[in-house]
Write a protein that holds these residues in place. Structure first.
Motif, PDB file in Angstrom:
ATOM      1  N   PHE A 298      -3.606  -6.767  -5.869  1.00 21.88           N
ATOM      2  CA  PHE A 298      -3.691  -8.489  -5.941  1.00 21.88           C
ATOM      3  C   PHE A 298      -3.590  -8.832  -7.413  1.00 21.88           C
ATOM      4  CE2 PHE A 298      -5.721 -12.381  -5.260  1.00 21.88           C
ATOM      5  CZ  PHE A 298      -4.874 -12.941  -4.256  1.00 21.88           C
ATOM      6  N   PHE A 299      -2.601  -9.491  -7.805  1.00 21.13           N
ATOM      7  CA  PHE A 299      -2.270  -9.927  -8.905  1.00 21.13           C
ATOM      8  C   PHE A 299      -2.205  -9.052 -10.145  1.00 21.13           C
ATOM      9  CE2 PHE A 299      -3.999 -14.096  -7.024  1.00 21.13           C
ATOM     10  CZ  PHE A 299      -2.737 -14.658  -6.886  1.00 21.13           C
ATOM     11  N   LYS A 300      -1.951  -7.607 -10.142  1.00 19.46           N
ATOM     12  CA  LYS A 300      -1.998  -6.744 -11.368  1.00 19.46           C
ATOM     13  C   LYS A 300      -0.520  -6.183 -11.295  1.00 19.46           C
ATOM     14  CE  LYS A 300      -6.612  -5.372 -10.930  1.00 19.46           C
ATOM     15  NZ  LYS A 300      -7.734  -3.994 -10.629  1.00 19.46           N
ATOM     16  N   LEU A 301      -0.271  -5.832 -12.678  1.00 14.15           N
ATOM     17  CA  LEU A 301       1.102  -5.301 -12.661  1.00 14.15           C
ATOM     18  C   LEU A 301       0.983  -3.957 -13.384  1.00 14.15           C
ATOM     19  CD1 LEU A 301       3.106  -8.426 -14.465  1.00 14.15           C
ATOM     20  CD2 LEU A 301       3.326  -7.149 -12.014  1.00 14.15           C
ATOM     21  N   PRO A 302       1.645  -3.150 -12.865  1.00 10.91           N
ATOM     22  CA  PRO A 302       2.608  -3.045 -11.970  1.00 10.91           C
ATOM     23  C   PRO A 302       1.964  -2.974 -10.634  1.00 10.91           C
ATOM     24  CG  PRO A 302       2.475  -0.683 -12.618  1.00 10.91           C
ATOM     25  CD  PRO A 302       1.484  -1.354 -13.645  1.00 10.91           C
ATOM     26  N   LYS A 303       2.510  -3.706  -9.636  1.00 13.50           N
ATOM     27  CA  LYS A 303       2.209  -3.917  -8.231  1.00 13.50           C
ATOM     28  C   LYS A 303       1.881  -2.402  -7.500  1.00 13.50           C
ATOM     29  CE  LYS A 303       1.252  -6.407  -4.304  1.00 13.50           C
ATOM     30  NZ  LYS A 303      -0.011  -7.185  -4.175  1.00 13.50           N
ATOM     31  N   HIS A 304       0.796  -2.237  -7.010  1.00 11.20           N
ATOM     32  CA  HIS A 304       0.660  -0.974  -6.518  1.00 11.20           C
ATOM     33  C   HIS A 304      -0.449  -0.917  -4.996  1.00 11.20           C
ATOM     34  CE1 HIS A 304      -3.152  -0.977  -9.068  1.00 11.20           C
ATOM     35  NE2 HIS A 304      -3.431  -0.072  -8.189  1.00 11.20           N
ATOM     36  N   PHE A 305      -0.335  -0.247  -4.366  1.00 14.51           N
ATOM     37  CA  PHE A 305      -1.233  -0.017  -3.278  1.00 14.51           C
ATOM     38  C   PHE A 305      -1.969   1.577  -3.243  1.00 14.51           C
ATOM     39  CE2 PHE A 305       1.337  -3.298  -1.634  1.00 14.51           C
ATOM     40  CZ  PHE A 305       0.341  -4.114  -0.957  1.00 14.51           C
ATOM     41  N   SER A 306      -3.396   1.370  -3.088  1.00 14.16           N
ATOM     42  CA  SER A 306      -3.798   2.915  -3.214  1.00 14.16           C
ATOM     43  C   SER A 306      -4.254   2.948  -1.571  1.00 14.16           C
ATOM     44  CB  SER A 306      -5.183   2.631  -3.938  1.00 14.16           C
ATOM     45  OG  SER A 306      -4.975   2.535  -5.299  1.00 14.16           O
ATOM     46  N   ILE A 307      -4.065   4.252  -1.349  1.00 16.11           N
ATOM     47  CA  ILE A 307      -4.332   4.797   0.148  1.00 16.11           C
ATOM     48  C   ILE A 307      -5.513   5.617  -0.150  1.00 16.11           C
ATOM     49  CG2 ILE A 307      -3.514   5.945   2.217  1.00 16.11           C
ATOM     50  CD1 ILE A 307      -0.878   5.292   0.916  1.00 16.11           C
ATOM     51  N   MET A 308      -6.763   5.362   0.771  1.00 16.68           N
ATOM     52  CA  MET A 308      -7.818   6.312   0.354  1.00 16.68           C
ATOM     53  C   MET A 308      -8.456   6.773   1.763  1.00 16.68           C
ATOM     54  SD  MET A 308      -9.579   3.641  -2.122  1.00 16.68           S
ATOM     55  CE  MET A 308      -9.167   2.371  -1.453  1.00 16.68           C
ATOM     56  N   ASP A 309      -8.735   7.931   1.536  1.00 16.63           N
ATOM     57  CA  ASP A 309      -9.500   8.598   2.846  1.00 16.63           C
ATOM     58  C   ASP A 309     -10.599   8.021   3.159  1.00 16.63           C
ATOM     59  OD1 ASP A 309     -11.351   9.810   1.247  1.00 16.63           O
ATOM     60  OD2 ASP A 309     -10.484  11.884   1.573  1.00 16.63           O
ATOM     61  N   ASP A 310     -11.358   8.539   4.261  1.00 18.53           N
ATOM     62  CA  ASP A 310     -12.696   8.042   4.684  1.00 18.53           C
ATOM     63  C   ASP A 310     -13.890   8.214   3.809  1.00 18.53           C
ATOM     64  OD1 ASP A 310     -12.783  10.693   5.380  1.00 18.53           O
ATOM     65  OD2 ASP A 310     -13.624  10.589   7.357  1.00 18.53           O
ATOM     66  N   LYS A 311     -13.777   9.025   2.743  1.00 24.78           N
ATOM     67  CA  LYS A 311     -14.560   9.267   1.820  1.00 24.78           C
ATOM     68  C   LYS A 311     -14.340   8.414   0.491  1.00 24.78           C
ATOM     69  CE  LYS A 311     -15.579  13.948   3.667  1.00 24.78           C
ATOM     70  NZ  LYS A 311     -14.763  13.639   4.841  1.00 24.78           N
ATOM     71  N   GLN A 312     -13.507   7.571   0.426  1.00 17.66           N
ATOM     72  CA  GLN A 312     -12.760   6.613  -0.752  1.00 17.66           C
ATOM     73  C   GLN A 312     -12.043   7.597  -1.655  1.00 17.66           C
ATOM     74  OE1 GLN A 312     -12.931   3.300  -0.691  1.00 17.66           O
ATOM     75  NE2 GLN A 312     -13.413   3.544   1.728  1.00 17.66           N
ATOM     76  N   HIS A 313     -11.710   8.672  -1.352  1.00 19.08           N
ATOM     77  CA  HIS A 313     -10.738   9.412  -2.213  1.00 19.08           C
ATOM     78  C   HIS A 313      -9.382   9.060  -2.213  1.00 19.08           C
ATOM     79  CE1 HIS A 313      -8.318  13.139  -3.075  1.00 19.08           C
ATOM     80  NE2 HIS A 313      -9.141  13.215  -4.344  1.00 19.08           N
TER      81      HIS A 313
ATOM     82  N   ASP B 233      -8.120   5.756  14.190  1.00 20.37           N
ATOM     83  CA  ASP B 233      -7.461   6.915  15.229  1.00 20.37           C
ATOM     84  C   ASP B 233      -7.662   6.306  16.535  1.00 20.37           C
ATOM     85  OD1 ASP B 233     -10.112   6.829  15.897  1.00 20.37           O
ATOM     86  OD2 ASP B 233     -10.592   8.820  15.125  1.00 20.37           O
ATOM     87  N   GLU B 234      -7.601   6.979  17.528  1.00 17.52           N
ATOM     88  CA  GLU B 234      -7.333   6.368  18.944  1.00 17.52           C
ATOM     89  C   GLU B 234      -8.890   5.791  19.418  1.00 17.52           C
ATOM     90  OE1 GLU B 234      -4.363   8.370  21.617  1.00 17.52           O
ATOM     91  OE2 GLU B 234      -5.280  10.170  20.579  1.00 17.52           O
ATOM     92  N   GLN B 235      -9.833   6.089  18.758  1.00 22.14           N
ATOM     93  CA  GLN B 235     -11.158   5.734  18.924  1.00 22.14           C
ATOM     94  C   GLN B 235     -11.419   4.476  18.269  1.00 22.14           C
ATOM     95  OE1 GLN B 235     -10.784   9.194  18.609  1.00 22.14           O
ATOM     96  NE2 GLN B 235     -10.396   9.175  21.080  1.00 22.14           N
ATOM     97  N   GLU B 236     -10.596   3.989  17.348  1.00 21.02           N
ATOM     98  CA  GLU B 236     -10.689   3.006  16.585  1.00 21.02           C
ATOM     99  C   GLU B 236     -11.553   3.170  15.248  1.00 21.02           C
ATOM    100  OE1 GLU B 236     -10.789  -1.042  18.010  1.00 21.02           O
ATOM    101  OE2 GLU B 236      -9.526  -0.557  19.698  1.00 21.02           O
ATOM    102  N   THR B 237     -11.937   4.463  15.177  1.00 25.14           N
ATOM    103  CA  THR B 237     -12.441   5.047  13.885  1.00 25.14           C
ATOM    104  C   THR B 237     -11.844   4.934  12.514  1.00 25.14           C
ATOM    105  OG1 THR B 237     -13.902   6.744  15.430  1.00 25.14           O
ATOM    106  CG2 THR B 237     -14.011   6.887  12.978  1.00 25.14           C
ATOM    107  N   PRO B 238     -12.363   4.451  11.391  1.00 25.87           N
ATOM    108  CA  PRO B 238     -11.397   4.248  10.332  1.00 25.87           C
ATOM    109  C   PRO B 238     -10.962   5.472   9.813  1.00 25.87           C
ATOM    110  CG  PRO B 238     -13.170   2.745  10.362  1.00 25.87           C
ATOM    111  CD  PRO B 238     -13.410   3.557  11.362  1.00 25.87           C
ATOM    112  N   ARG B 239     -10.004   5.856   9.294  1.00 26.13           N
ATOM    113  CA  ARG B 239      -9.578   7.161   8.971  1.00 26.13           C
ATOM    114  C   ARG B 239      -9.000   7.058   7.340  1.00 26.13           C
ATOM    115  NH1 ARG B 239      -8.184  11.391  12.055  1.00 26.13           N
ATOM    116  NH2 ARG B 239      -8.307  12.485   9.930  1.00 26.13           N
ATOM    117  N   TYR B 240      -8.388   5.828   7.129  1.00 28.02           N
ATOM    118  CA  TYR B 240      -7.843   5.681   5.898  1.00 28.02           C
ATOM    119  C   TYR B 240      -7.930   4.116   5.734  1.00 28.02           C
ATOM    120  CZ  TYR B 240      -5.510  10.101   6.460  1.00 28.02           C
ATOM    121  OH  TYR B 240      -5.443  11.496   6.644  1.00 28.02           O
ATOM    122  N   TYR B 241      -8.045   3.820   4.332  1.00 28.00           N
ATOM    123  CA  TYR B 241      -8.138   2.421   3.726  1.00 28.00           C
ATOM    124  C   TYR B 241      -7.124   2.289   2.719  1.00 28.00           C
ATOM    125  CZ  TYR B 241     -12.827   3.054   5.693  1.00 28.00           C
ATOM    126  OH  TYR B 241     -13.794   3.320   6.747  1.00 28.00           O
TER     127      TYR B 241
END
Length: 164
Positions: free
Chosen positions: A34-49, A21-29
């Motif tokens: 990396f090297f897995k098929l199918p290639k994917h990206f996970s988007i997690m909230d600040d509680k790792q959900h 956010d604007e205060q540089e507090t992490p909100r999402y990760y």
């Protein structure tokens, strides 16, 4: 109105980055597969959900990416057949993207009402995108969309450098 910043690390081997956010507090990760098929990206909230997942279809004539938010497929980004410049289409039921999304300068609309504005910040280390969210109910979808577009761009850049 809320502003979030997607900051990619320039030399991140594991394809990880943070949304703050604007205060540089992490909100999402965001973490790549990396090297897995199918290639994917996970988007997690600040509680790792996990709130979102971007998956590249592995067996296809042209690249296609699927975006899920909270387990529901929401958006498809698909490369179109083109001789000169790469062209992608974004298919979504509830949103419309207007502007130059390839250069990360665009607006997002839902039911003809602007819900977000995305701008690339030019003087930063690594790619940084400023996401101004006007409808906070769509925050997870909007953050996931911007990350999905960035994934498509990175995949296209990787394909171009691999063919040289």
């Amino acid at each position: 109105m809320k502003k979030l910043y997607i900051k990619q690390k320039v030399f991140s081997l594991g394809e990880k980055f943070t949304v703050t956010d604007e205060q540089e507090t992490p909100r999402y990760y965001v973490e790549g597969s990396f090297f897995k098929l199918p290639k994917h990206f996970s988007i997690m909230d600040d509680k790792q959900h996990e709130i979102g997942r971007i998956t590249k279809k592995t067996i296809a004539l042209l690249p296609k990416f699927f975006l899920e938010v909270e387990g529901n497929e929401m958006i498809t980004l698909k490369k179109e057949w083109s001789f000169f410049k790469s062209r992608y289409t974004i298919s979504a039921q509830q949103i419309e993207v207007q502007g130059n999304w390839w250069d990360m300068e665009f607006e997002v609309y839902s039911q003809e009402k602007q819900v977000a504005s995305i701008r690339k910040r030019w003087f930063s280390w690594g790619d940084t995108y400023e996401v101004t969210i006007l409808d906070e109910e769509l925050e997870q979808l909007l953050i996931s969309l911007v990350i999905a577009i960035d994934c498509v761009k990175a995949d296209e850049a990787g394909a171009a450098s691999g063919s040289n």
